[in-house]
Enzyme design. Structure first.
Site, PDB file in Angstrom:
ATOM      1  NE  ARG A  84      16.211  -4.197  20.438  1.00 55.37           N
ATOM      2  CZ  ARG A  84      15.710  -4.598  21.612  1.00 55.37           C
ATOM      3  NH1 ARG A  84      14.488  -5.088  21.676  1.00 55.37           N
ATOM      4  NH2 ARG A  84      16.419  -4.496  22.722  1.00 55.37           N
ATOM      5  CG  ASP A 137      -0.191  -0.084   2.543  1.00 51.21           C
ATOM      6  OD1 ASP A 137       0.781  -0.853   2.632  1.00 51.21           O
ATOM      7  OD2 ASP A 137      -0.582   0.612   3.503  1.00 51.21           O
ATOM      8  CD  GLU A 172       2.899  -0.895   7.802  1.00 52.73           C
ATOM      9  OE1 GLU A 172       3.058  -0.884   9.032  1.00 52.73           O
ATOM     10  OE2 GLU A 172       3.034   0.126   7.098  1.00 52.73           O
TER      11      GLU A 172
HETATM   12 ZN   LIG Z   1       5.007   3.867   6.447  1.00 56.23          ZN
HETATM   13 ZN   LIG Z   2       6.324   1.183   5.546  1.00 59.55          ZN
END
Ligand SMILES: [Zn+2]
Ligand SMILES: [Zn+2]
Length: 393
Positions: free
Chosen positions: A179, A82, A139
């Site tokens: 990490r 996206d 996202e």
């Molecule tokens: Zn972003």
């Molecule tokens: Zn991103």
């Protein structure tokens, strides 16, 4: 740049295609859950490569599956597809043709690298098991990862482990940065509306001024992190917007503020919500006013799994050299909906450094443009990961 693992050179004939894909995606950005053309494009590419392509998870999501050999092992690799509601200012000749929408987070690059890897993986068939390539919508806003999971992602496409990366222009070029444990924060949002009583700016005694109450709330909110949360527990409370009034001589009826709240620890997250509500209500009450609170929980923290994080770090060290792998001393306060995939399956999320200069535009900046020089490295690394994780016996 000194990274030249042998496979990057071996795959170099594919790279013009990957650059072309990246520029095509950049030119045609779409907002989360509306990535219709992007989804069509991705699915068509993968079908032509010979993948079993499944569409419709989270609406515009695409999962591409390839099996080889007889092993029951499986891997999932995710790219987000996206774009953002930002008006592009890069001036690139492949700049957005969708006004007000742009790939300002580099998801065009993520998608291009996974499509590039998909082609090489399918051509070589140098693995034993099942590969699921997950092209995830939304996202940035609606939590496409969570919706894909609700739509049965891991029941329909079982993955022993899942992996994802994000480009990062502030990190040294070609470095793998990660990490174990928490790597990105939980994000919550709160809208506070203060209900006052409007009036003439010259007659404040006849009004209830929501701007003064709002200013008091903003200052008091600063004490939550410093006075209520343990000093060694990372949290952020930011008032990112404060809107009230239109004229110097008018006391407005209401004032409104928008907060972003970041945390890792579940108890701290609850405490933040409790304190924000109490402070807003209490401060407003002390001025004879009331508030309405709209508190929304957003993404959970992104927490890497130890075995998979160690595995990625080791693979990256062999792939790019140990000096190109950096263990983060602390997580970032950004957020990422890959969190939900890592709650369901073991896996790891890492950053890939794409720095050009010390003044690169940051992610989400209208002049940000994904660094194409990283395409060979990201593409080759996904091939390396799939072929190593599902090694031929
Ligand atoms: Zn972003
Ligand atoms: Zn991103």
């Amino acid at each position: 740049m000194t990274i030249e693992p042998k496979d990057i050179t071996a795959f170099s004939n594919h790279m013009p295609d990957v650059v072309a894909i990246r520029h095509h995606l950049h030119r045609n950005p779409e907002i989360g859950l509306s990535e219709f053309k992007t989804s069509d494009f991705v699915a068509a590419q993968l079908e032509a490569m010979g993948y079993d392509v499944t569409r419709g998870l989270a609406g515009t999501g695409v999962v591409a599956t390839l099996r080889n050999g007889s092993s029951a092992r499986s891997i999932g690799i995710r790219a987000d597809i996206d774009a953002l509601p930002i008006h592009e200012e890069t001036g690139a000749d492949y700049a957005s043709e969708n006004p007000g929408v742009m790939h300002a987070c580099g998801h065009d690059g993520h998608t291009a690298m996974l499509l590039g890897a998909a082609k090489i993986i399918a051509d070589r068939r140098n693995f034993d098991g099942t590969i699921h390539l997950i092209f995830q919508p939304a996202e940035e806003n609606f939590g496409g990862a969570r919706i894909m999971i609700e739509d049965g992602l891991f029941e329909r496409f079982p993955c022993d482990a899942v992996f994802a990366l994000h480009n990062e222009p502030s990190l040294p070029f070609g470095h793998f940065v990660l990490r174990d444990g928490p790597i990105m924060a939980a994000v919550d949002e709160c809208k506070i509306t203060i209900h006052g009583h409007g009036g003439h700016g010259a007659e404040p005694q006849t009004a209830l001024d929501p701007i003064v109450a709002g200013a008091s709330i903003i200052m008091a909110l600063q004490t939550i992190v410093s006075r209520n949360i343990h000093p060694l527990t990372p949290t952020v409370v930011t008032v990112g917007a404060f809107h009230a009034g239109v004229a110097s001589n008018v006391i407005p009826e209401t004032a409104e503020m928008l907060l972003t709240i970041r945390s890792f620890d579940a108890d701290a997250r609850d405490e933040l919500e409790k304190r924000i509500c109490l402070i807003a209500q209490g401060q407003a009450a002390s001025y004879g006013m009331s508030v309405t609170l709209d508190y929304q929980r957003g993404y959970n923290p992104t927490v890497n799994h130890k075995a998979e994080t160690d595995y990625i770090a080791g693979l990256a060290a062999r792939f790019a050299g140990a000096d190109k792998v950096i263990e983060m001393p602390r997580p970032t306060m950004g957020a990422e909906d890959f969190a939900y995939m890592l709650e369901e399956r073991p896996g790891a999320y890492f950053f890939l450094g794409t720095k050009r200069t010390d003044n690169d535009p940051s992610l989400h900046h209208p002049k940000f443009d994904f660094n194409d020089d990283i395409l060979p490295i990201g593409t080759s690394f996904w091939v390396e990961l799939a072929e190593d994780y599902l090694k031929l016996a």
